[in-house]
Motif scaffolding. Structure first.
Motif, PDB file in Angstrom:
ATOM      1  N   LEU A 196       0.843  -1.200   0.000  1.00 57.34           N
ATOM      2  CA  LEU A 196       0.000   0.000   0.000  1.00 57.34           C
ATOM      3  C   LEU A 196       0.873   1.242   0.000  1.00 57.34           C
ATOM      4  O   LEU A 196       1.845   1.333   0.750  1.00 57.34           O
ATOM      5  CB  LEU A 196      -0.914  -0.006   1.221  1.00 57.34           C
ATOM      6  N   TYR A 223      -0.425  -7.781  -4.439  1.00 56.94           N
ATOM      7  CA  TYR A 223      -1.595  -6.916  -4.574  1.00 56.94           C
ATOM      8  C   TYR A 223      -1.158  -5.503  -4.207  1.00 56.94           C
ATOM      9  O   TYR A 223      -0.556  -5.293  -3.146  1.00 56.94           O
ATOM     10  CB  TYR A 223      -2.726  -7.361  -3.647  1.00 56.94           C
ATOM     11  N   ILE A 225      -2.154  -1.362  -3.642  1.00 53.92           N
ATOM     12  CA  ILE A 225      -3.263  -0.473  -3.293  1.00 53.92           C
ATOM     13  C   ILE A 225      -2.772   0.970  -3.343  1.00 53.92           C
ATOM     14  O   ILE A 225      -1.800   1.331  -2.661  1.00 53.92           O
ATOM     15  CB  ILE A 225      -3.816  -0.774  -1.885  1.00 53.92           C
ATOM     16  N   TYR A 270      -4.444  -4.629  -8.898  1.00 58.69           N
ATOM     17  CA  TYR A 270      -4.312  -3.267  -8.382  1.00 58.69           C
ATOM     18  C   TYR A 270      -5.671  -2.734  -7.931  1.00 58.69           C
ATOM     19  O   TYR A 270      -6.693  -2.967  -8.579  1.00 58.69           O
ATOM     20  CB  TYR A 270      -3.724  -2.340  -9.446  1.00 58.69           C
ATOM     21  N   PHE A 271      -5.659  -1.998  -6.810  1.00 62.50           N
ATOM     22  CA  PHE A 271      -6.879  -1.387  -6.285  1.00 62.50           C
ATOM     23  C   PHE A 271      -6.610   0.088  -5.990  1.00 62.50           C
ATOM     24  O   PHE A 271      -5.488   0.476  -5.675  1.00 62.50           O
ATOM     25  CB  PHE A 271      -7.325  -2.064  -4.982  1.00 62.50           C
ATOM     26  N   ARG A 272      -7.674   0.885  -6.048  1.00 62.21           N
ATOM     27  CA  ARG A 272      -7.571   2.289  -5.665  1.00 62.21           C
ATOM     28  C   ARG A 272      -8.587   2.562  -4.559  1.00 62.21           C
ATOM     29  O   ARG A 272      -9.787   2.321  -4.714  1.00 62.21           O
ATOM     30  CB  ARG A 272      -7.848   3.201  -6.857  1.00 62.21           C
ATOM     31  N   ALA A 273      -8.102   3.040  -3.426  1.00 58.81           N
ATOM     32  CA  ALA A 273      -8.956   3.339  -2.281  1.00 58.81           C
ATOM     33  C   ALA A 273      -9.026   4.839  -2.089  1.00 58.81           C
ATOM     34  O   ALA A 273      -8.040   5.476  -1.716  1.00 58.81           O
ATOM     35  CB  ALA A 273      -8.413   2.665  -1.017  1.00 58.81           C
ATOM     36  N   LEU A 279     -11.560   1.319   1.020  1.00 58.98           N
ATOM     37  CA  LEU A 279     -10.412   0.622   1.591  1.00 58.98           C
ATOM     38  C   LEU A 279     -10.861  -0.680   2.256  1.00 58.98           C
ATOM     39  O   LEU A 279     -10.226  -1.724   2.087  1.00 58.98           O
ATOM     40  CB  LEU A 279      -9.698   1.525   2.597  1.00 58.98           C
ATOM     41  N   ILE A 282     -11.715  -3.234  -0.396  1.00 60.74           N
ATOM     42  CA  ILE A 282     -10.524  -3.807  -1.045  1.00 60.74           C
ATOM     43  C   ILE A 282      -9.953  -4.948  -0.220  1.00 60.74           C
ATOM     44  O   ILE A 282      -9.659  -6.029  -0.749  1.00 60.74           O
ATOM     45  CB  ILE A 282      -9.467  -2.707  -1.262  1.00 60.74           C
ATOM     46  N   TYR A 283      -9.793  -4.732   1.069  1.00 62.09           N
ATOM     47  CA  TYR A 283      -9.246  -5.793   1.914  1.00 62.09           C
ATOM     48  C   TYR A 283     -10.203  -6.979   1.999  1.00 62.09           C
ATOM     49  O   TYR A 283      -9.776  -8.130   2.089  1.00 62.09           O
ATOM     50  CB  TYR A 283      -8.908  -5.247   3.303  1.00 62.09           C
TER      51      TYR A 283
END
Length: 332
Positions: A196, A223, A225, A270-273, A279, A282-283
């Motif tokens: 992250l 992963y 973030i 890939y994630f965007r929080a 957030l 995503i987890y």
């Protein structure tokens, strides 16, 4: 007597249908069971005895005995189930957490770092069968907690993460390389890194692409973030005279192209929080994507409970026989 009882052969309960049939048979045939004597007068006979009226109790004892035998044939038993679980596919996880000053930005509540710690703690609690470690990075990186199955240690370590322990900056390559180093000797079937960050790589002597290549070499999925709202966010821009941060609006800069590339080449995602809810989501998604295979063994222990019913039936039949051959002997 039937509390917490199951029956091994419940089909024998169909025999209860015989009981009303037997009751009807007795109702219509009872007079034929007793011999009759016709006399001109009953004067001189004592007719006040209630024993003839109680005679049907003998048949009732037989019915109850038959009912008890049917219950015994259905084999009542108690069942004790014990379980044992065995992890057949363990996962080793390293959480690489950016602790640069920008993680104190307040676009997530109360700030990015605190919001992350709360969500990450919930994620750790949901992984009871996995080993988890923590890597901190800012301008440099270090292992906060080696991978361990003791979740209390990991949670305590996570809680103790604060800004100021490392030189400021964002060394994504260093954070990823340190995480790989924690997992490269792991014998787990699955190894993953959750990296992250809320910035761009601007520190460290290891390039992110080089660290990603190391992850590929050791079969480690990553992963990534990107944390932070779109646009501007209230972030630390200077120090106040008392040493506290002065906040101002600052452009959110996340190298999404780099994070997407790291995730893609290592087999991750890939994630965007941009807020607390995203957030958490995503987890939760990572938790669902990386499932630990657990084999559960169940052990059944049965204790037969038919004997009391056999004893009851025997007592009823014995009582019926005694009454028939003693008190009711004159009337049978």
């Amino acid at each position: 007597m039937l509390e917490n009882i199951s029956f091994a052969n419940p089909e024998f309960f169909w025999l209860f249908l015989l009981l009303p049939i037997a009751l009807l048979w007795y109702f219509f045939k009872r007079k034929e069971q007793t011999a009759t004597l016709k006399i001109s007068s009953i004067q001189g006979f004592n007719t006040s005895s209630i024993l003839p009226k109680l005679k049907p109790i003998l048949f009732l004892f037989r019915l109850l005995a038959l009912a008890a035998i049917i219950v015994a044939m259905a084999r009542p038993q108690t069942e004790d189930i014990s379980t044992r679980t065995k992890t057949t596919k363990g996962i080793d996880i390293v959480m690489a957490i950016d602790v640069s000053s920008s993680m104190l930005a307040r676009d997530l509540k109360p700030n990015r770092l605190t919001a992350l710690k709360e969500v990450a703690a919930d994620f750790i609690k949901k992984r009871p069968s996995d080993r988890i470690g923590i890597v901190e990075y800012a301008g440099e990186a270090f292992t906060k907690t080696p991978i361990t199955s003791d979740k209390s240690i990991v949670l305590s370590s996570l809680k103790g993460i604060t800004y100021g322990q490392l030189n400021d900056g964002t060394a994504i390559g260093m954070g990823l390389a340190t995480s790989v180093n924690r997992l490269k000797e792991s014998k787990a079937v699955s190894k993953i890194i959750i990296l992250l960050t809320d910035g761009v790589n601007n520190s460290g002597f290891i390039e992110p692409q080089t660290a990603a290549d190391l992850a590929i070499e050791f079969g480690i999925k990553t992963y990534t973030i990107g944390l932070g709202t779109n646009g501007n966010a209230p972030s630390p821009i200077a120090y106040n005279p008392d040493g506290s941060f002065r906040y101002g609006m600052r452009q959110v800069e996340i190298d999404e192209a780099l994070l997407k590339d790291i995730a893609k080449v290592t087999g991750g995602k890939y994630f965007r929080a941009t807020n607390n809810k995203k957030l958490e989501a995503i987890y939760d998604e990572i938790n669902k994507l990386e499932k630990t295979e657990i084999e559960e063994f169940k052990y059944y222990k049965y204790e037969e409970k038919f004997r009391p019913w056999i004893y009851l039936a025997g007592i009823l039949l014995l009582l019926e026989w005694l009454l028939r051959n003693t008190i009711f002997r004159s009337f049978v």
